[in-house]
Design an enzyme around this catalytic site. Structure first.
Site, PDB file in Angstrom:
ATOM      1  N   ARG A  51      38.213  37.560  34.315  1.00  0.00           N
ATOM      2  CA  ARG A  51      39.300  38.675  34.572  1.00  0.00           C
ATOM      3  C   ARG A  51      39.658  39.419  32.869  1.00  0.00           C
ATOM      4  O   ARG A  51      39.787  40.374  32.689  1.00  0.00           O
ATOM      5  CB  ARG A  51      40.233  37.835  34.564  1.00  0.00           C
ATOM      6  CG  ARG A  51      40.422  37.415  36.202  1.00  0.00           C
ATOM      7  CD  ARG A  51      41.556  36.614  36.372  1.00  0.00           C
ATOM      8  NE  ARG A  51      41.159  36.771  38.325  1.00  0.00           N
ATOM      9  CZ  ARG A  51      42.321  35.531  38.696  1.00  0.00           C
ATOM     10  NH1 ARG A  51      43.016  34.993  38.306  1.00  0.00           N
ATOM     11  NH2 ARG A  51      41.757  35.378  40.857  1.00  0.00           N
ATOM     12  N   GLY A  59      55.818  23.470  44.114  1.00  0.00           N
ATOM     13  CA  GLY A  59      54.698  23.754  44.304  1.00  0.00           C
ATOM     14  C   GLY A  59      53.997  22.747  44.964  1.00  0.00           C
ATOM     15  O   GLY A  59      53.267  21.513  44.671  1.00  0.00           O
ATOM     16  N   LEU A  60      52.458  23.824  44.357  1.00  0.00           N
ATOM     17  CA  LEU A  60      51.266  22.940  44.687  1.00  0.00           C
ATOM     18  C   LEU A  60      50.868  21.335  44.101  1.00  0.00           C
ATOM     19  O   LEU A  60      51.141  20.188  44.506  1.00  0.00           O
ATOM     20  CB  LEU A  60      49.354  23.591  44.610  1.00  0.00           C
ATOM     21  CG  LEU A  60      49.383  24.366  45.406  1.00  0.00           C
ATOM     22  CD1 LEU A  60      48.373  25.398  45.274  1.00  0.00           C
ATOM     23  CD2 LEU A  60      49.267  23.256  46.610  1.00  0.00           C
ATOM     24  N   HIS A 117      45.339  40.488  34.856  1.00  0.00           N
ATOM     25  CA  HIS A 117      45.140  40.056  35.831  1.00  0.00           C
ATOM     26  C   HIS A 117      44.400  42.015  36.182  1.00  0.00           C
ATOM     27  O   HIS A 117      45.518  43.017  35.878  1.00  0.00           O
ATOM     28  CB  HIS A 117      45.420  39.804  37.174  1.00  0.00           C
ATOM     29  CG  HIS A 117      44.317  39.520  38.711  1.00  0.00           C
ATOM     30  ND1 HIS A 117      43.912  40.377  39.082  1.00  0.00           N
ATOM     31  CD2 HIS A 117      43.503  38.220  39.392  1.00  0.00           C
ATOM     32  CE1 HIS A 117      42.597  40.747  40.122  1.00  0.00           C
ATOM     33  NE2 HIS A 117      43.063  38.858  40.169  1.00  0.00           N
ATOM     34  N   HIS A 171      49.136  37.559  35.525  1.00  0.00           N
ATOM     35  CA  HIS A 171      49.336  37.386  36.569  1.00  0.00           C
ATOM     36  C   HIS A 171      48.781  35.243  36.115  1.00  0.00           C
ATOM     37  O   HIS A 171      49.545  34.671  37.212  1.00  0.00           O
ATOM     38  CB  HIS A 171      47.568  36.826  36.559  1.00  0.00           C
ATOM     39  CG  HIS A 171      48.195  36.442  37.780  1.00  0.00           C
ATOM     40  ND1 HIS A 171      47.853  36.752  39.409  1.00  0.00           N
ATOM     41  CD2 HIS A 171      46.743  35.624  38.225  1.00  0.00           C
ATOM     42  CE1 HIS A 171      47.676  36.291  40.484  1.00  0.00           C
ATOM     43  NE2 HIS A 171      46.618  35.504  39.330  1.00  0.00           N
TER      44      HIS A 171
END
Ligand SMILES: Cc1cc2nc3c(=O)[nH]c(=O)nc-3n(C[C@H](O)[C@H](O)[C@H](O)COP(=O)(O)OP(=O)(O)OC[C@H]3O[C@@H](n4cnc5c(N)ncnc54)[C@H](O)[C@@H]3O)c2cc1C
Ligand code: SF4
Ligand code: SF4
Ligand code: FES
Lengths: 237, 544
Positions: free
Chosen positions: B281, B10-11, B232, B344
């Site tokens: 959040r 991923g990133l 979230h 989340h």
């Protein structure tokens, strides 16, 4: 709601395929083919409609939200994402699920799509030098960045086959971002590769247009990339 | 050759691979699916950096303060300072890689995001993750062709090879045929969160099981702050999962309300005039649960986006709108959407220091699987930043520490599999999941946690499957961490300890698997270099 899910199965590429049907019942109006497959695989044991015990169904999924392209398969004859295929929007309550046919099958609905990634390597799909995206063509670059590499477009393309020179829309979309951004030497070589692997092989019938589950504006990208290849590059500095 | 084994693409994994390749160091990039399928492509709202392109006098200092405050002062301030001061360079680099973020001229446009007063979040509609991933995937592809990055796109980590407290390599499994391949070299974990513990309740992907985190824990890696799980505030239930409605919806003017005595009550604006709907959040999620219980209030909370300008829909949120119409059959421009909190993000994970080293030599971690930067609550837009920055720092450290290191000879005696695809359950059993769901919600208590721990431990004893057993072990570590933190802070709200207790608990929760037991302790947080810490932090907090 009750559905009959008919799945094309095979243990491996070497084995003969066969169909197996399962009953799937759900209260959820928005239940998708992916939800059905996930639920079937949670059954212990999994039995088909004849009560015969079956092995778990091999398929790929990741995001379950049509953002990753993992779950592409052919559902009632149409290539689509299983997690976006709402069952009660399909025709009838019998759902037929098959793997994408243009790729080698690993097992059941799991296919080997590595040729798509290999194609991008072969074409040389990257920026050699840093190139900042500006606001001018932002919308086009954005659109060209959205390809899921799912392979649905290749399934319907009359000109694409595994092992051929033509890499199809799945290559055109990401390459159009680079063609639009590049100039100079790398642009020349990318244009050449674009001609060889994309432009020359494409019949431009746009059979792939309405298939893309990401809703990418394929026509716009194709028109732009073709014109970059043919003449627009002359006007880039 | 000293090759770094990066697990996860991923990133964080891509950022690490690019950093190594650009420095001439080779690596393997290992994941069960190609990068296009990683959770990072799902990220929506944006990435934070104090680029100050909106004329608001933003600065890295303010980004630092918001991040520390949002995380309720649990994060390592030195690491957070590194993150925030480097953020503009990170986002600029992504732009230079051609990422099609929304631009004005040649600088990114920024939007508002939760817990931050200044516009600081660069974005591409609500598909920011996808757009950044495309740019990074293309950038790494160049090195795949040159050979510096070797992709293993259908392999997962099976085992960490740890000898005398040092990580010597990994065993990976080809999920198409079951072959097991041993690889030597340092290991950089970038495997995302622990979704398998909460089936159907998370907004993320089913691929991020947390199995690698569990294996690392099993092999002696310390896990930090596991109790901090981000709910979230605005998610909706769809088949098999929770679907996120991006914070960008509120960043662009969306408002939360509950019906009270027949009238909509915009409770966040009433109760938190300063940040309103864009409070952090943890605060919003808690309030959503609380207002439902207030007198005269209905049991549903709605997100009202009906007053947004048509230009905002067209230029900034068109994809979010399409998604609502498709998934929910509701047009958010025409009617409010019922929302509720969903899992989340995991603030906790594999413990790392400022340089992304774990407590095991030769083992590094970055991205969501690592615990760094976010403290007790992550700010929206800081996670992608943390993944790209963290991946880079981890790679630089791994490079520095392994360039000279003499490595044992690579032996690649593959253990042949049975030729069949590997099928693993994507989550723990329904029974175990029920236990975690009930005890690790937004509100927690000793009583529930203790009971859950006993129940989960019983399941653990009876489990024979090694993968499942490790997941349960990880679940036990989360429960024990939550039980040991006897205070309320950020995403961890204890009904029996409603107050924040800095004296005892402004500390990192450290979970360790030792002699067959899960042990949890509290460790001091590093002090910011060149600054007398604590008091000034608390003063800042009071002013809010
Ligand atoms: C719906 C959604 C919206 C979000 N929006 C935002 C946002 O707007 N801004 C923001 O900052 N953050 C956002 N986030 C959070 C952010 O996307 C993630 O935290 C971040 O992308 C994590 O990146 P990563 O590289 O750590 O992990 P991931 O991208 O999750 O990658 C994990 C990698 O590990 C691999 N892997 C998993 N298990 C194994 C294994 N056993 N062996 C080998 N490889 C394995 C996976 O295949 C994958 O390649 C959002 C998250 C979600 C779910
Ligand atoms: S236009 Fe026709 S030939 Fe070209 S990619 Fe689409 S379907 Fe294939
Ligand atoms: S162009 Fe569309 S259909 Fe084709 S691979 Fe990309 S996302 Fe899939
Ligand atoms: S699982 Fe990601 S697109 Fe269906």
């Amino acid at each position: 709601m009750k559905y009959l899910i008919e799945i094309k199965r095979r243990r491996s590429e070497k084995d003969e395929p066969y169909f197996q049907t399962f009953e799937y019942e759900t209260e959820l109006e928005s239940a998708t083919a992916a939800a059905a497959l996930a639920e079937l695989n949670r059954r212990k044991p999994l039995r088909d409609i004849n009560g015969a015990e079956c092995e778990r169904i091999v398929w790929e999924c990741s995001c379950m939200q049509k953002k990753c392209g993992a779950c592409a398969m052919v559902i009632n004859g149409r290539p689509q994402l299983a997690c976006a295929a709402v069952l009660n929007e399909q025709k009838g309550s019998k759902i037929k699920i098959e793997p994408l046919s243009k790729f080698p099958v690993i097992a059941d609905l799991y296919v080997d799509r590595s040729i798509m990634f290999e194609a991008l390597r072969q074409i040389g799909a990257w920026l050699d030098e840093e190139k900042r995206a500006g606001d001018k063509n932002n919308e086009l670059l954005y659109e060209a960045s959205r390809c899921l590499q799912c392979g649905c477009c290749l399934e319907v393309c009359p000109n694409f086959y595994s092992g051929g020179d033509f890499s199809g829309m799945a290559a055109l979309v990401p390459v159009s971002r680079l063609l639009e951004e590049l100039d100079g030497k790398q642009s020349r070589s990318l244009r050449k590769q674009y001609g060889k692997h994309i432009y020359n092989g494409c019949g431009k019938s746009l059979a792939c247009r309405n298939i893309c589950p990401a809703g990418i504006d394929i026509e716009k990208l194709m028109v732009n990339s073709n014109s970059v290849m043919l003449w627009k590059h002359l006007f880039k500095k | 050759m000293n090759r770094i084994n990066i697990i996860g693409s991923g990133l964080a994994g891509l950022s690490a691979a690019l950093t190594l390749a650009e420095n001439g160091m080779s690596c393997r990039l290992i994941s069960p699916m190609p990068s296009e399928r990683a959770q990072s492509v799902m990220a929506e709202g944006g990435i934070n950096a104090a680029l100050d392109t909106m004329g608001e006098n933003d600065s890295a200092e303010q980004h630092f303060e918001d991040t520390m405050k949002g995380g309720v002062f649990l994060a390592d301030p030195n690491a957070v300072w590194g993150l925030c001061s480097d953020a503009p360079a990170i986002v600029n680099r992504l732009c230079d890689l051609g990422a099609a973020l929304r631009m004005q001229g040649s600088s990114p446009v920024l939007r508002n995001f939760g817990g931050q007063k200044k516009k600081r979040t660069a974005y591409a509609k609500s598909s920011t993750g996808k757009i950044l991933m495309t740019a990074l995937i293309d950038a790494v592809r160049k090195y795949e062709v040159s050979g510096l990055v070797e992709r293993y796109a259908n392999h997962r980590l099976e085992e960490l090879i740890i000898e005398s407290s040092q990580c010597r390599g990994v065993k990976i499994k080809n999920i198409r045929n079951g072959d097991i391949i041993p690889l030597t070299g340092a290991v950089l974990l970038a495997v995302g969160g622990m979704n398998s513990l909460f089936p159907g309740l998370t907004t993320g992907t089913v691929i991020n099981t947390g199995d690698v985190t569990a294996e690392a824990f099993f092999k002696g890696a310390e896990l930090y702050n596991l109790e901090f799980i981000q709910y979230h505030p605005t998610t909706v239930s769809v088949p098999e999962k929770r679907c996120l409605i991006s914070e960008a919806a509120r960043g662009e003017g969306g408002r939360l309300f509950v019906m009270r005595n027949g009238e909509p009550w915009y409770f966040m604006e009433d109760k938190y005039p300063e940040y309103g709907n864009l409070s952090p959040r943890d605060v919003v999620s808690r309030e959503i649960e609380l207002v439902k219980k207030e007198s005269g209030c209905g049991n549903s909370v709605y997100l009202d986006m009906t007053k947004l300008d048509s230009n905002v829909w067209k230029n900034k949120l068109s994809d979010l709108r399409d998604e609502c119409i498709e998934l929910l059959g509701k047009d958010p421009a025409a009617e409010p959407i019922e929302v509720s909190p969903g899992i989340h993000y995991f603030m906790g994970g594999i413990g790392v220091d400022e340089k992304h080293r774990t407590n095991i030599k030769g083992l590094y971690a970055a991205g969501e699987c690592a615990c760094q930067y976010h403290g007790a609550n992550r700010l929206g837009g800081n996670s992608m930043l943390g993944a790209v920055y963290g991946g880079r720092i981890a790679a630089l450290t791994a490079m520095e520490e392994n360039r000279q290191e003499q490595q044992p000879e690579e032996k690649t005696d593959i253990i042949k599999g049975d030729g069949c695809p590997v099928m693993t359950e994507s989550s723990i059993s329904a029974e175990a999941a029920g236990i975690l769901k009930d005890s690790l919600g937004i509100f927690r208590s000793e009583e529930k946690l203790t009971k859950a721990l006993a129940e989960l431990s019983a399941l653990y004893e009876n489990e024979s499957d090694p993968v499942m057993k490790k997941r349960l072990l990880l679940g036990r570590a989360v429960l024990l961490s939550a039980s040991e933190r006897r205070e309320s802070r950020g995403a961890h709200t204890r009904t029996d300890y409603p107050d924040r207790n800095d004296r005892e608990f402004r500390k990192t929760t450290v979970a360790l698997y030792k002699d067959g037991n899960v042990v949890v302790s509290m460790r001091d947080i590093p002090v910011k270099r060149g600054q007398a810490d604590e008091i000034s932090d608390r003063d800042k907090e009071k002013k809010v």
